[in-house]
Design a protein around this motif. Sequence first.
Motif, PDB file in Angstrom:
ATOM      1  N   ASN A 423      28.038  59.288  47.300  1.00 20.32           N
ATOM      2  CA  ASN A 423      29.084  58.802  48.195  1.00 20.32           C
ATOM      3  C   ASN A 423      29.046  57.190  48.628  1.00 20.32           C
ATOM      4  O   ASN A 423      28.953  56.528  49.858  1.00 20.32           O
ATOM      5  CB  ASN A 423      29.499  59.494  49.505  1.00 20.32           C
ATOM      6  N   ARG A 424      28.675  56.296  47.495  1.00 22.77           N
ATOM      7  CA  ARG A 424      28.382  54.869  47.800  1.00 22.77           C
ATOM      8  C   ARG A 424      29.895  54.411  48.002  1.00 22.77           C
ATOM      9  O   ARG A 424      30.811  54.626  47.326  1.00 22.77           O
ATOM     10  CB  ARG A 424      27.708  54.315  46.674  1.00 22.77           C
ATOM     11  N   ALA A 425      29.512  53.109  48.792  1.00 24.53           N
ATOM     12  CA  ALA A 425      30.932  52.511  49.024  1.00 24.53           C
ATOM     13  C   ALA A 425      31.316  51.606  48.150  1.00 24.53           C
ATOM     14  O   ALA A 425      32.564  50.987  47.997  1.00 24.53           O
ATOM     15  CB  ALA A 425      30.740  51.825  50.341  1.00 24.53           C
ATOM     16  N   PHE A 426      30.147  51.141  47.278  1.00 27.52           N
ATOM     17  CA  PHE A 426      30.596  49.910  46.387  1.00 27.52           C
ATOM     18  C   PHE A 426      30.251  50.692  45.164  1.00 27.52           C
ATOM     19  O   PHE A 426      29.566  51.072  44.455  1.00 27.52           O
ATOM     20  CB  PHE A 426      29.570  48.830  46.609  1.00 27.52           C
ATOM     21  N   ILE A 427      31.546  50.387  44.108  1.00 25.45           N
ATOM     22  CA  ILE A 427      31.689  50.873  42.832  1.00 25.45           C
ATOM     23  C   ILE A 427      32.399  49.787  42.081  1.00 25.45           C
ATOM     24  O   ILE A 427      33.608  49.676  42.180  1.00 25.45           O
ATOM     25  CB  ILE A 427      32.171  52.218  42.563  1.00 25.45           C
ATOM     26  N   VAL A 428      31.641  49.167  41.208  1.00 26.84           N
ATOM     27  CA  VAL A 428      32.267  48.064  40.520  1.00 26.84           C
ATOM     28  C   VAL A 428      33.525  48.157  39.740  1.00 26.84           C
ATOM     29  O   VAL A 428      34.457  47.672  39.692  1.00 26.84           O
ATOM     30  CB  VAL A 428      31.338  47.341  39.311  1.00 26.84           C
ATOM     31  N   SER A 429      33.685  49.329  39.243  1.00 25.87           N
ATOM     32  CA  SER A 429      34.912  49.793  38.381  1.00 25.87           C
ATOM     33  C   SER A 429      36.276  49.714  39.317  1.00 25.87           C
ATOM     34  O   SER A 429      37.154  49.765  38.907  1.00 25.87           O
ATOM     35  CB  SER A 429      34.898  50.994  37.801  1.00 25.87           C
ATOM     36  N   GLN A 430      35.925  49.969  40.513  1.00 31.05           N
ATOM     37  CA  GLN A 430      37.127  50.049  41.710  1.00 31.05           C
ATOM     38  C   GLN A 430      37.236  48.472  42.070  1.00 31.05           C
ATOM     39  O   GLN A 430      38.358  48.235  42.414  1.00 31.05           O
ATOM     40  CB  GLN A 430      36.660  50.906  42.817  1.00 31.05           C
ATOM     41  N   VAL A 431      36.393  47.474  41.956  1.00 33.15           N
ATOM     42  CA  VAL A 431      36.280  46.267  42.483  1.00 33.15           C
ATOM     43  C   VAL A 431      36.678  45.325  41.560  1.00 33.15           C
ATOM     44  O   VAL A 431      37.521  44.448  41.964  1.00 33.15           O
ATOM     45  CB  VAL A 431      35.115  45.880  43.192  1.00 33.15           C
ATOM     46  N   ALA A 432      36.153  45.267  40.390  1.00 34.03           N
ATOM     47  CA  ALA A 432      36.201  44.107  39.548  1.00 34.03           C
ATOM     48  C   ALA A 432      36.388  44.606  38.138  1.00 34.03           C
ATOM     49  O   ALA A 432      35.816  43.861  37.209  1.00 34.03           O
ATOM     50  CB  ALA A 432      35.046  43.299  39.632  1.00 34.03           C
ATOM     51  N   PRO A 433      37.219  45.599  37.628  1.00 38.23           N
ATOM     52  CA  PRO A 433      37.517  45.814  36.297  1.00 38.23           C
ATOM     53  C   PRO A 433      38.357  44.819  35.564  1.00 38.23           C
ATOM     54  O   PRO A 433      38.700  43.821  36.295  1.00 38.23           O
ATOM     55  CB  PRO A 433      38.217  47.399  36.409  1.00 38.23           C
ATOM     56  N   PHE A 434      38.305  45.008  34.291  1.00 33.67           N
ATOM     57  CA  PHE A 434      39.312  43.878  33.603  1.00 33.67           C
ATOM     58  C   PHE A 434      40.771  43.957  34.103  1.00 33.67           C
ATOM     59  O   PHE A 434      41.243  45.170  34.144  1.00 33.67           O
ATOM     60  CB  PHE A 434      39.347  44.325  32.078  1.00 33.67           C
ATOM     61  N   GLY A 435      41.219  43.128  34.477  1.00 36.98           N
ATOM     62  CA  GLY A 435      42.658  42.839  35.045  1.00 36.98           C
ATOM     63  C   GLY A 435      42.765  43.526  36.555  1.00 36.98           C
ATOM     64  O   GLY A 435      43.892  43.564  36.958  1.00 36.98           O
ATOM     65  N   THR A 436      41.714  43.368  37.246  1.00 40.40           N
ATOM     66  CA  THR A 436      41.761  43.867  38.496  1.00 40.40           C
ATOM     67  C   THR A 436      42.604  42.818  39.556  1.00 40.40           C
ATOM     68  O   THR A 436      42.999  41.820  39.040  1.00 40.40           O
ATOM     69  CB  THR A 436      40.277  43.779  39.213  1.00 40.40           C
ATOM     70  N   GLN A 437      43.132  43.435  40.356  1.00 43.95           N
ATOM     71  CA  GLN A 437      44.133  42.725  41.310  1.00 43.95           C
ATOM     72  C   GLN A 437      43.836  43.187  42.712  1.00 43.95           C
ATOM     73  O   GLN A 437      43.751  43.908  43.102  1.00 43.95           O
ATOM     74  CB  GLN A 437      45.665  43.099  40.996  1.00 43.95           C
ATOM     75  N   LEU A 438      43.710  42.134  43.619  1.00 51.90           N
ATOM     76  CA  LEU A 438      43.538  41.747  44.936  1.00 51.90           C
ATOM     77  C   LEU A 438      44.967  41.162  45.507  1.00 51.90           C
ATOM     78  O   LEU A 438      45.365  39.953  45.018  1.00 51.90           O
ATOM     79  CB  LEU A 438      42.559  41.033  45.374  1.00 51.90           C
TER      80      LEU A 438
END
Length: 531
Positions: A423-438
């Motif tokens: 149950n880690r809070a930080f997963i790169v594929s959620q945060v910075a995948p190709f085409g990520t958008q904030l």
Amino acid sequence: MAALSLLALASLALAQTSLDSFFPPASLVGFPGPTPTGNEPYEVATGPAAPAQTGYFPLVRFRPSDQPANGTYDPFAVSFGNLSPALSLPPTTFSPAFANSSALIPPQCSLSQVHLLHRHGARYPTSGSAPASFGVKVANSTGTFNATGPLAFLNTWQYGLGAEILTPFGREQLFDLGVSFRVKYGHLLDTFGNGTLPVFRTTSEDRMLKSALNFAAGFFGIPYEDQYHQSIIIEAVGFNNTLAPYETCTNGNNANGAAGTTAANAWVSVYLAAAAERLTALSGGLPITAADAYAMQQLCAYEINSLGYSDFCPLFTQDEFRAFEYSFDLSFWYSNFFGAPITAAQGIGYVQELVARLTQTPIATHNSTTNSTLDNSAVTFPLTQPIYVDASHDTVISAILVALNFTSLAATGPLPTTHIPPNRAFIVSQVAPFGTQLVGQVLNCTSPSGTGPAQSYIRWLLNDASVPLTNVPGCAPDPYGRCPTDTWVSAMKTRIQQVSFARDCLANYTIPDIIGANITDGRPPATAVFH
């Protein structure tokens, strides 16, 4: 020979020019037919449900070696870290309180402004990376091994990937992002002043610029050149650029920014030891190390993104792909996220620009990566746009998330290098995948009864999932992740004062053990030794 070459080139150019006359542009051909323009779309306000990015056509989904034909494991969603394609996240990704939240505008609210920070699309590997090195190893060993079983393809395989630039799928990603952003937020174009064109920003690196142009083609349609202004900020050593801040952050390019590689390598030696033995047994004479197996997993991700499919992918199990994903989490955590001492400083320049835009106040002090030439001009850095679009890199977006103090993403850090924590809070594929958008939505909201004056709120969506702001003083729990804009801006002004670019990025200091320092705020720890 040089003269002949120039003559040949001139003849070729002349022949091409002659051929071009047979293919006049549409402006000369004419006869376009009816061209009326319809109303601007506004899906975040008018849609019955939030649109979601759920697919990755035309990439071919593969099955890990231990997955049955009817298995449901989706390696694209949970295996590739920052090499994954961006997908819309479930609403409760970052907090169970957001079960009813989405990209749609909350009830009793209207949208006044939107800020988009996005990553470039899928690219080829960086120059000199592990996949290319493995390709050299195989080429130099040709004829000395005879691989069998699922590895038999290696006998004739040749490394054929490009470097750095967008893949065809990467171009598609950004075009689609532009289309989706127009469908969601096109209505805001009507609020630009007469004759005023939007200014969007990117860096000069090829994949960055091509991402921005593909986004523009999707957002504005073709031709897009006369519908907006594209600001291209130089990405190179010696140039201030909030979208590429590592170029001027000295400590980001020395041992203070390199702990992520150390952490990832330690984990690779743990989780790929058995795979290396298994693959060596199939290689028929080519020794496969854990580092080689890691390069093969990277080749799986890169060939999928580049060619649509890869024979390297079925070589690994589901658990090995989950561990592959975690290697990126480690790399980012200790070099590009809350566990690194330089990330808050690298991202703080963008926060300064964001505050300037939200308050319509020029930046008074340039003490980070802000560009005093471009940011001081109302032409290149306008402060009254209803739509802002900035293109950047994965490591920069992660640093900006740290500077924005999205502490919910750091709730379970630091990360161990010996096992995957639950149950880690930080997963790169959620945060910075190709085409990520904030996406930052600035809203005007009234009370549920619809009475009283409207109040300005801001909320943030990371790949369509709301990010909690309850760590910000004055930001109460909210089912949509909203916080009063003035309250949030005040907190960001405080954050700007807390983070020192000069100290964190430029000062001469050493940290004996970054991985063991338990950094969780993206700043140098108390154990840092300043010289």
